[in-house]
Design an enzyme around this catalytic site. Structure first.
Site, PDB file in Angstrom:
ATOM      1  N   GLU A 137      46.885  35.217  48.180  1.00  0.00           N
ATOM      2  CA  GLU A 137      45.873  34.347  48.763  1.00  0.00           C
ATOM      3  C   GLU A 137      45.918  33.003  48.037  1.00  0.00           C
ATOM      4  O   GLU A 137      45.996  32.980  46.821  1.00  0.00           O
ATOM      5  CB  GLU A 137      44.465  34.928  48.635  1.00  0.00           C
ATOM      6  CG  GLU A 137      43.478  34.167  49.506  1.00  0.00           C
ATOM      7  CD  GLU A 137      42.037  34.686  49.429  1.00  0.00           C
ATOM      8  OE1 GLU A 137      41.711  35.468  48.520  1.00  0.00           O
ATOM      9  OE2 GLU A 137      41.257  34.282  50.293  1.00  0.00           O
ATOM     10  N   ALA A 278      40.193  37.702  39.906  1.00  0.00           N
ATOM     11  CA  ALA A 278      40.650  38.951  40.498  1.00  0.00           C
ATOM     12  C   ALA A 278      41.024  38.674  41.948  1.00  0.00           C
ATOM     13  O   ALA A 278      40.697  37.623  42.486  1.00  0.00           O
ATOM     14  CB  ALA A 278      39.544  39.995  40.445  1.00  0.00           C
ATOM     15  N   GLU A 280      41.327  40.687  45.874  1.00  0.00           N
ATOM     16  CA  GLU A 280      40.863  41.884  46.577  1.00  0.00           C
ATOM     17  C   GLU A 280      41.894  42.592  47.434  1.00  0.00           C
ATOM     18  O   GLU A 280      41.506  43.317  48.359  1.00  0.00           O
ATOM     19  CB  GLU A 280      39.690  41.487  47.466  1.00  0.00           C
ATOM     20  CG  GLU A 280      40.054  40.582  48.673  1.00  0.00           C
ATOM     21  CD  GLU A 280      39.836  39.099  48.430  1.00  0.00           C
ATOM     22  OE1 GLU A 280      39.825  38.685  47.259  1.00  0.00           O
ATOM     23  OE2 GLU A 280      39.665  38.356  49.419  1.00  0.00           O
ATOM     24  N   ASN A 281      43.202  42.424  47.182  1.00  0.00           N
ATOM     25  CA  ASN A 281      44.225  43.084  48.016  1.00  0.00           C
ATOM     26  C   ASN A 281      43.754  44.471  48.440  1.00  0.00           C
ATOM     27  O   ASN A 281      43.307  45.258  47.614  1.00  0.00           O
ATOM     28  CB  ASN A 281      45.534  43.240  47.228  1.00  0.00           C
ATOM     29  CG  ASN A 281      45.896  41.990  46.480  1.00  0.00           C
ATOM     30  OD1 ASN A 281      46.114  40.963  47.075  1.00  0.00           O
ATOM     31  ND2 ASN A 281      45.910  42.082  45.149  1.00  0.00           N
ATOM     32  N   HIS A 312      32.224  42.666  43.505  1.00  0.00           N
ATOM     33  CA  HIS A 312      32.654  41.578  44.409  1.00  0.00           C
ATOM     34  C   HIS A 312      33.939  41.980  45.142  1.00  0.00           C
ATOM     35  O   HIS A 312      34.001  41.942  46.368  1.00  0.00           O
ATOM     36  CB  HIS A 312      32.889  40.313  43.572  1.00  0.00           C
ATOM     37  CG  HIS A 312      33.365  39.122  44.350  1.00  0.00           C
ATOM     38  ND1 HIS A 312      32.558  38.065  44.662  1.00  0.00           N
ATOM     39  CD2 HIS A 312      34.574  38.822  44.902  1.00  0.00           C
ATOM     40  CE1 HIS A 312      33.235  37.169  45.363  1.00  0.00           C
ATOM     41  NE2 HIS A 312      34.473  37.608  45.511  1.00  0.00           N
ATOM     42  N   GLU A 313      34.945  42.377  44.385  1.00  0.00           N
ATOM     43  CA  GLU A 313      36.242  42.679  45.011  1.00  0.00           C
ATOM     44  C   GLU A 313      36.135  43.880  45.952  1.00  0.00           C
ATOM     45  O   GLU A 313      36.786  43.924  46.988  1.00  0.00           O
ATOM     46  CB  GLU A 313      37.320  42.939  43.942  1.00  0.00           C
ATOM     47  CG  GLU A 313      37.547  41.781  42.958  1.00  0.00           C
ATOM     48  CD  GLU A 313      37.783  40.436  43.617  1.00  0.00           C
ATOM     49  OE1 GLU A 313      38.382  40.398  44.713  1.00  0.00           O
ATOM     50  OE2 GLU A 313      37.341  39.418  43.038  1.00  0.00           O
ATOM     51  N   HIS A 316      34.779  43.059  49.316  1.00  0.00           N
ATOM     52  CA  HIS A 316      35.819  42.479  50.177  1.00  0.00           C
ATOM     53  C   HIS A 316      36.619  43.548  50.923  1.00  0.00           C
ATOM     54  O   HIS A 316      37.243  43.241  51.927  1.00  0.00           O
ATOM     55  CB  HIS A 316      36.820  41.692  49.330  1.00  0.00           C
ATOM     56  CG  HIS A 316      36.421  40.286  49.017  1.00  0.00           C
ATOM     57  ND1 HIS A 316      35.935  39.413  49.967  1.00  0.00           N
ATOM     58  CD2 HIS A 316      36.465  39.585  47.852  1.00  0.00           C
ATOM     59  CE1 HIS A 316      35.714  38.235  49.387  1.00  0.00           C
ATOM     60  NE2 HIS A 316      36.011  38.319  48.107  1.00  0.00           N
ATOM     61  N   GLU A 335      33.774  34.788  50.889  1.00  0.00           N
ATOM     62  CA  GLU A 335      33.401  34.608  49.491  1.00  0.00           C
ATOM     63  C   GLU A 335      31.890  34.574  49.291  1.00  0.00           C
ATOM     64  O   GLU A 335      31.367  35.115  48.329  1.00  0.00           O
ATOM     65  CB  GLU A 335      34.061  33.354  48.923  1.00  0.00           C
ATOM     66  CG  GLU A 335      35.587  33.414  48.913  1.00  0.00           C
ATOM     67  CD  GLU A 335      36.133  34.659  48.227  1.00  0.00           C
ATOM     68  OE1 GLU A 335      35.381  35.354  47.519  1.00  0.00           O
ATOM     69  OE2 GLU A 335      37.326  34.927  48.414  1.00  0.00           O
TER      70      GLU A 335
HETATM   71 ZN   LIG Z   1      36.123  36.919  46.561  1.00  0.00          ZN
END
Ligand SMILES: [Zn+2]
Length: 898
Positions: A137, A278, A280-281, A312-313, A316, A335
């Site tokens: 990303e 980080a 989020e894959n 957070h991740e 996602h 986000e």
């Molecule tokens: Zn994010």
């Protein structure tokens, strides 16, 4: 908002990428060979050329075939470096329908933390080794495979890696098959082929790989998902905390979204060199080591940071991965939402952390800070090309986005809010959305409340309003007050067109029947909406109010649920000050009131003397988040007054303000400490370190702790929560020899968090020559690319002279620093610029910064530079005002400066 988008033609629709990558991790080549079979559909006839995104890839072959038909080789391969594309030309035109492209190519594992890049680490025996992992990303999947590198071009990814047999290979999906291959020649290391299961339909930026020697921990969630944390060799234990948080968060989200986590497993991995926090894959989340690994001795702050980065991740995995923005102008959808959700989940997992009060001083404060500049941008920002999105991974997309989500939460109530999200997930799973799709889901779940029309003012225009509260009238069981709004700018300026900017503001009010008296009633009420510039009069039912009562206080924006500032007249601020002392005001409101007053003083709306009087009401404060707000206001004042004759008076004021709380918390950890006690002590020690660094007691304590630390850097001689401020004060009085010892300690400490504490302190060394030494050392290659700007920042923050020195150094060495970052993530260079040029308060400096970047343009940092200059000018204007005001204040016996 319509924007012209430069995308690849919509008639080429990728369906499946079947990609095989053969890795060679040996120096000096660090390269991989790719074989891609790309199945796609053509939506038009007579196609003679196909264009894909591609960067730093060299092509060996390309052919195309209709499904089941005869293949033809490409007759031309053309690159467009500016657009980062490759175009394959074909002699025979292709008609509508399914095709397969077969492409052979070579790529490089660069060391720039972007694409399929390499990092150095130590293997189990402590020998240097190389691992590779991905960061795609926003637009770096094209450095790994030719593809349509746009979020709406969702496709299935079927990946196979060929690698040395002893290494571990991870991707989004679990392994489907592992085959050991015969050695190429005698004595060569044996290879294996790892084929992964096909992914669900997803965007290219979410594809991920990681290959190296890892240790890991694993657990299953209550709902049965396998979660693993991968670490560098011998560090598995440091992943325990992350594993625990992740398993809880996944179940929580399953329930909240009413959609089970869609993949068979979730891996999280610590990467030794990483440009972001980080990524989020889907199914393989990558982290900076410090954002996921936790030593037992870790600070409370680090624990909280790791928790919120993980929550957070993992948010996602649904919001972003399952349902994805159609184009980068919807980045805030990803986000902003994940930034709100990280607090929601952290609050559920750790209710004792008081997360929503911290939201006010973290997310909301960051959002309002940046968004009060005319050079800010709307949450929903037009993005023409993919490259431009790098500029908006900022406080607006993350923090203002989170504030916008919080506003909807307050407006709809928790249940309709959650039901709307469930509807959104069910409607759009595996697809792409625009912002309006989210509004629609919330409207449908909330019986048609006009979410879209209210929210438009918050997402489509930059900035936010200041609400001005008119005279408050107490009736018989009612309260009346008028409110007006206007665009708030940090420097208090009023640009043309300001009247036309209006926001839809829910007016939420807290009131009390009498400050400090017995049998008071404190309540929150929803007064309605303010949708014009005003003034508009609101009358609310207010139980217990007596007509004409002078003791009533009213606080607008109760709970700080809306990203606005509120201005009161002086008498109302005095009544609210009493409510701060008595703690009748909620902690979120105590924090918000102060941060508003600081910003308004900076803008020239509130007299600085009034701000100081309000500040002194926080003397008996005991809430961590509120102390955080106090620290922010004091740090702001300190930066502004740095190098002026008023610096000393501020030191004295702060010493007096913090003394009770500092005494109560002390310097030593206690068995009985809660999480918030530890965070509070860290704040109070930071304040003492900053404003009382010459106090004999503070100095002696820090010197003793510095000596103990230098004698045994890895021995946890200083509590983790206090390490950085203690090292700062210690080094502030240190010799060159001690500085050299501290630099040597960077290699002696065992965790990245400890290194970061040191990086943040080294620049505080007193002699200018030593500060210069720190700057030279950190840009000499001694510090990893991901971290080298932290010591630069510490020089810049250390003193007025340090600020000058860091700025000079950046100007002098700009070409070299840029060269170091070649093609790394632009966020790193923006960090250097922000730290070295962001701490000034003079008109001359603003001009110099501007001129420097005219001569040395950094296209992706244009907005950042504008923001720095605007802020510098706002600071300068405030310093000029506070000088006048303080001359008066200093002559006033009852003044808080006394
Ligand atoms: Zn994010």
């Amino acid at each position: 908002m319509a924007s012209v988008r430069e995308t690849l033609p919509a008639w080429f629709v990728p369906e499946e990428y079947d990609v095989r990558l053969t890795l060679d991790l040996a120096p000096p080549l660090f390269r991989f060979e790719g074989a891609l079979a790309l199945s796609a559909e053509l939506l038009k006839d007579d196609v003679k050329a196909i264009t894909l995104h591609s960067k730093e890839l060299a092509y060996l072959s390309c052919s195309v075939a209709r499904l089941g038909g005869k293949a033809q080789d490409a007759v031309s391969t053309t690159f467009n470096a500016k657009e980062s594309t490759v175009t394959f030309g074909f002699a025979e035109p292709l008609d509508k329908g399914k095709i397969v492209l077969n492409i052979g190519y070579i790529g490089t594992h660069n060391n720039q933390m972007a694409g399929f890049y390499r990092s150095g680490y130590k293997d189990a025996e402590g020998n240097p080794a190389v691992m590779v992992s991905t960061q795609f990303e926003a637009i770096d999947a094209r450095r790994c495979l030719p593809c349509v590198d746009e979020p709406s071009a969702k496709a299935v990814f079927k990946a196979t890696l060929v690698l040395d047999e002893h290494l571990t290979a991870l991707s989004n999906m679990p392994e489907a098959e592992v085959t050991v291959l015969p050695a190429a020649k005698a004595g060569a290391p044996r290879k294996k082929r790892v084929a992964f299961m096909p992914s669900p339909r997803m965007s290219s930026y979410l594809l991920a790989f990681a290959v190296g020697e890892f240790d890991f921990l694993q657990a299953r969630t209550k709902h049965g998902v396998l979660v693993r944390v991968f670490t560098p060799p011998t560090k598995a234990k440091l992943g325990t905390f992350a594993l625990d948080v992740a398993t809880q968060a996944l179940d929580l989200y399953d329930d909240y979204f009413a959609a089970p986590y869609p993949l068979p497993k979730l891996d999280m991995i610590a990467i030794p060199e990483f440009a972001m926090g980080a990524m989020e894959n889907w199914g393989l989340v990558t982290y900076r080591e410090v954002e996921v690994l936790i030593a037992e001795s870790a600070s409370a702050e680090q624990k909280q940071r790791v928790t919120t980065v993980i929550t957070h991740e993992l948010a996602h995995q649904w919001f972003g991965n399952l349902v994805t923005m159609a184009w980068w102008d919807g980045l805030w959808l990803n986000e902003g939402f994940a930034s709100w959700m990280q607090s929601y989940a952290a609050d559920k997992i750790f209710p004792e952390w008081n997360v929503w009060s911290q939201f006010v001083v973290d997310d909301q404060a960051a959002a309002l800070g940046l968004d009060s500049l005319a050079s800010s941008h709307p949450v929903q920002v037009p993005i023409r090309k993919g490259e431009e999105v790098e500029e908006v991974f900022d406080a607006i997309s993350y923090h203002k986005g989170a504030c916008v989500v919080q506003l909807v939460h307050a407006y709809l109530g928790p249940e309709a809010f959650r039901n709307g999200l469930r509807l959104y997930m069910a409607r759009h799973a595996y697809q792409n959305t625009e912002t309006k799709d989210l509004w629609k889901a919330w409207e449908d779940a909330a019986g048609g409340k006009p979410v879209a029309s209210i929210m438009r003012s918050w997402t489509e225009q930059l900035g936010f309003p200041v609400l001005t509260v008119g005279k408050i009238e107490a009736g018989d069981g009612t309260l009346s007050f008028s409110v007006s709004q206007k665009w708030f700018l940090a420097d208090g300026s009023k640009p043309a067109g300001i009247e036309s900017k209006v926001w839809s503001v829910p007016v939420l009010v807290a009131y009390s029947t009498g400050a400090g008296s017995d049998d008071i009633v404190v309540s929150d009420v929803d007064a309605g909406m303010l949708e014009s510039a005003g003034p508009k009069t609101f009358t609310v039912e207010a139980k217990g109010i007596a007509p004409g009562s002078q003791q009533v206080w009213v606080k607008l924006n109760a709970g700080q649920n809306v990203p606005v500032r509120v201005a009161y007249d002086v008498a109302d601020v005095q009544r609210l000050s009493r409510a701060v002392r008595s703690k009748e005001l909620d902690s979120r409101d105590r924090a918000g009131l102060l941060l508003d007053a600081y910003a308004l003083a900076k803008a020239g709306t509130v007299d600085p003397g009034t701000l100081l009087v309000l500040l002194s009401a926080y003397q008996s404060e005991d809430n961590m988040a509120v102390w955080d707000a106090v620290e922010q206001a004091l740090n702001g004042l300190a930066t502004l007054l740095r190098g002026t004759d008023m610096e000393r008076s501020l030191d004295g004021f702060v010493a007096n303000l913090i003394s009770d709380r500092a005494k109560a918390l002390g310097w030593d950890e206690r068995e009985s400490d809660s999480h918030l006690d530890k965070l509070s002590r860290a704040i109070l020690v930071r304040l003492q370190a900053k404003f009382m660094a010459n106090d004999p007691d503070v100095k002696a304590r820090c010197a003793a702790m510095l000596s103990a630390f230098l004698a045994d850097p890895d021995g946890n001689k200083v509590p983790a929560d206090l390490k950085q401020p203690v090292l700062r004060v210690g080094l502030q009085h240190a010799s060159r020899k001690e500085l050299e010892q501290a630099i040597a300690a960077v290699d002696a400490v065992s965790t990245i968090a400890q290194k970061k504490d040191l990086y943040g302190a080294l620049g505080f060394t007193p002699a200018l020559a030593d500060k210069q030494h720190v700057l030279e050392w950190t840009t000499s290659g001694a510090v990893k690319l991901q971290d080298f700007f932290y010591p630069m920042a510490s020089v810049a923050q250390s003193s007025a002279q340090g600020g000058e020195l860091a700025f000079e150094f950046m100007r002098e060495h700009f070409g070299r620093i840029r060269g170091m970052l070649q093609s790394a993530s632009p966020s790193l260079l923006m960090g250097v610029i922000a730290y070295c040029a962001g701490g000034f308060a003079s008109m001359e400096r603003a001009k110099e910064i501007e001129e420097f970047f005219v001569q040395h343009p950094v296209p992706l940092a244009t907005r950042k530079v504008q923001q720095i200059c605007e802020n510098t000018r706002a600071n300068a204007a405030f310093v000029a005002r506070i000088r006048v005001s303080c001359r008066f204040a200093l002559s006033c016996a009852s003044c808080a400066w006394g």
